[in-house]
Design a protein around this motif. Structure first.
Motif, PDB file in Angstrom:
ATOM      1  N   ARG A  87       0.961  -1.141   0.155  1.00  0.00           N
ATOM      2  CA  ARG A  87      -0.044  -0.055   0.039  1.00  0.00           C
ATOM      3  C   ARG A  87       0.713   1.328   0.116  1.00  0.00           C
ATOM      4  NH1 ARG A  87      -5.817   0.007   1.481  1.00  0.00           N
ATOM      5  NH2 ARG A  87      -5.898   2.074   0.967  1.00  0.00           N
ATOM      6  N   GLY A  88       1.933   1.297   0.642  1.00  0.00           N
ATOM      7  CA  GLY A  88       2.948   2.252   0.592  1.00  0.00           C
ATOM      8  C   GLY A  88       3.705   2.638  -0.646  1.00  0.00           C
ATOM      9  N   SER A  89       3.347   1.736  -1.760  1.00  0.00           N
ATOM     10  CA  SER A  89       3.838   2.050  -2.834  1.00  0.00           C
ATOM     11  C   SER A  89       3.038   3.158  -3.712  1.00  0.00           C
ATOM     12  CB  SER A  89       4.194   0.942  -3.973  1.00  0.00           C
ATOM     13  OG  SER A  89       3.024   0.093  -4.003  1.00  0.00           O
ATOM     14  N   PHE A  90       1.893   3.316  -3.208  1.00  0.00           N
ATOM     15  CA  PHE A  90       0.817   4.209  -3.899  1.00  0.00           C
ATOM     16  C   PHE A  90       0.694   5.759  -3.277  1.00  0.00           C
ATOM     17  CE2 PHE A  90      -0.587  -0.056  -4.686  1.00  0.00           C
ATOM     18  CZ  PHE A  90      -1.088   0.254  -6.043  1.00  0.00           C
ATOM     19  N   PRO A  91       0.534   6.565  -3.936  1.00  0.00           N
ATOM     20  CA  PRO A  91       0.729   8.066  -2.949  1.00  0.00           C
ATOM     21  C   PRO A  91      -0.387   8.101  -2.259  1.00  0.00           C
ATOM     22  CG  PRO A  91       0.345   8.249  -5.542  1.00  0.00           C
ATOM     23  CD  PRO A  91       0.383   6.777  -5.356  1.00  0.00           C
ATOM     24  N   ASP A  92      -0.032   8.912  -1.057  1.00  0.00           N
ATOM     25  CA  ASP A  92      -0.686   9.084   0.044  1.00  0.00           C
ATOM     26  C   ASP A  92      -2.277   9.476  -0.021  1.00  0.00           C
ATOM     27  OD1 ASP A  92       1.225   8.236   1.786  1.00  0.00           O
ATOM     28  OD2 ASP A  92       1.928  10.243   2.167  1.00  0.00           O
ATOM     29  N   ASP A  93      -2.403  10.348  -1.333  1.00  0.00           N
ATOM     30  CA  ASP A  93      -3.702  10.985  -1.548  1.00  0.00           C
ATOM     31  C   ASP A  93      -4.354   9.937  -2.607  1.00  0.00           C
ATOM     32  OD1 ASP A  93      -2.111  11.252  -3.897  1.00  0.00           O
ATOM     33  OD2 ASP A  93      -2.902  13.146  -4.143  1.00  0.00           O
ATOM     34  N   MET A  94      -3.872   8.598  -2.850  1.00  0.00           N
ATOM     35  CA  MET A  94      -4.603   7.895  -3.717  1.00  0.00           C
ATOM     36  C   MET A  94      -5.407   6.508  -2.778  1.00  0.00           C
ATOM     37  SD  MET A  94      -3.144   5.089  -6.789  1.00  0.00           S
ATOM     38  CE  MET A  94      -3.149   6.572  -8.261  1.00  0.00           C
ATOM     39  N   ALA A  95      -6.574   6.182  -3.125  1.00  0.00           N
ATOM     40  CA  ALA A  95      -7.178   5.436  -2.348  1.00  0.00           C
ATOM     41  C   ALA A  95      -7.501   4.355  -3.387  1.00  0.00           C
ATOM     42  CB  ALA A  95      -8.395   5.772  -1.630  1.00  0.00           C
ATOM     43  N   PRO A  96      -6.606   3.316  -3.778  1.00  0.00           N
ATOM     44  CA  PRO A  96      -6.962   2.267  -4.455  1.00  0.00           C
ATOM     45  C   PRO A  96      -8.433   1.464  -4.532  1.00  0.00           C
ATOM     46  CG  PRO A  96      -5.149   1.734  -3.520  1.00  0.00           C
ATOM     47  CD  PRO A  96      -5.518   2.922  -3.004  1.00  0.00           C
ATOM     48  N   HIS A  97      -8.948   1.367  -5.232  1.00  0.00           N
ATOM     49  CA  HIS A  97     -10.264   0.394  -5.267  1.00  0.00           C
ATOM     50  C   HIS A  97     -10.066  -0.714  -6.368  1.00  0.00           C
ATOM     51  CE1 HIS A  97     -11.490   3.878  -7.617  1.00  0.00           C
ATOM     52  NE2 HIS A  97     -12.178   3.174  -8.251  1.00  0.00           N
ATOM     53  N   GLU A  98     -11.027  -1.658  -6.055  1.00  0.00           N
ATOM     54  CA  GLU A  98     -11.209  -2.838  -6.970  1.00  0.00           C
ATOM     55  C   GLU A  98     -11.893  -2.367  -8.178  1.00  0.00           C
ATOM     56  OE1 GLU A  98     -13.352  -6.309  -5.658  1.00  0.00           O
ATOM     57  OE2 GLU A  98     -11.917  -6.166  -3.805  1.00  0.00           O
TER      58      GLU A  98
END
Length: 157
Positions: A87-98
């Protein structure tokens, strides 16, 4: 429109309309939805080789639709192309979703698309397979224009 002009060969500059259908008849992609006809050099990788084979020998004014099995089109699904990322490899302001499609940049600068298939507290499962991998598809081409190759592909042999 009747067929005219030179036949399509490797290296031809072609302008086509295309439509791609799943086995159940659902249209999943179309040049009509993407802003109109597309132009490319046959063999440049714009489409998988098996898809481009449909075009060989066709002339402006001709249309064809062929059913292609996965290995003729976008290949089989490859479980090795599904990766667990922190999860740390995504920017803090991005909430990945399915279902989300994200562009990832490789070390060489090339961009590849990945589909988020699972989101956990510590990891995100990303599928880097082409979206049509593993699918039997029908591909339809309408050839609008054909320009012969700028250089004879057999020159020097």
């Amino acid at each position: 429109m009747s067929a005219s002009g030179p036949p399509i060969v490797f290296g031809s500059f072609v302008t086509v309309n295309y439509r791609i259908f799943l086995a159940d008849g659902t249209e999943v992609d179309s040049s009509h939805d993407e802003g109109g006809p597309v132009s490319f050099v046959l063999g440049d990788g714009s489409f998988p080789d098996g898809v481009e084979l449909i075009l060989y020998g066709m002339r402006a004014g001709q249309s064809d639709r062929r059913e292609l099995r996965p290995l003729q089109a976008w290949g089989e699904r490859d479980s090795a192309r599904v990766e667990a990322l922190s999860r740390g490899s995504f920017p803090d302001d991005m909430a990945p979703h399915e279902g989300q499609i994200i562009a990832f940049q490789l070390e060489d600068g090339e961009e590849v698309a990945g589909a988020i298939v699972e989101v956990g507290d510590e990891r995100v499962l990303v599928d880097f397979n082409p979206p049509l991998a593993g699918q039997t598809v029908s591909v339809e081409f309408e050839v609008l224009d054909v320009q012969p190759p700028a250089v004879d592909p057999l020159a020097g042999f």
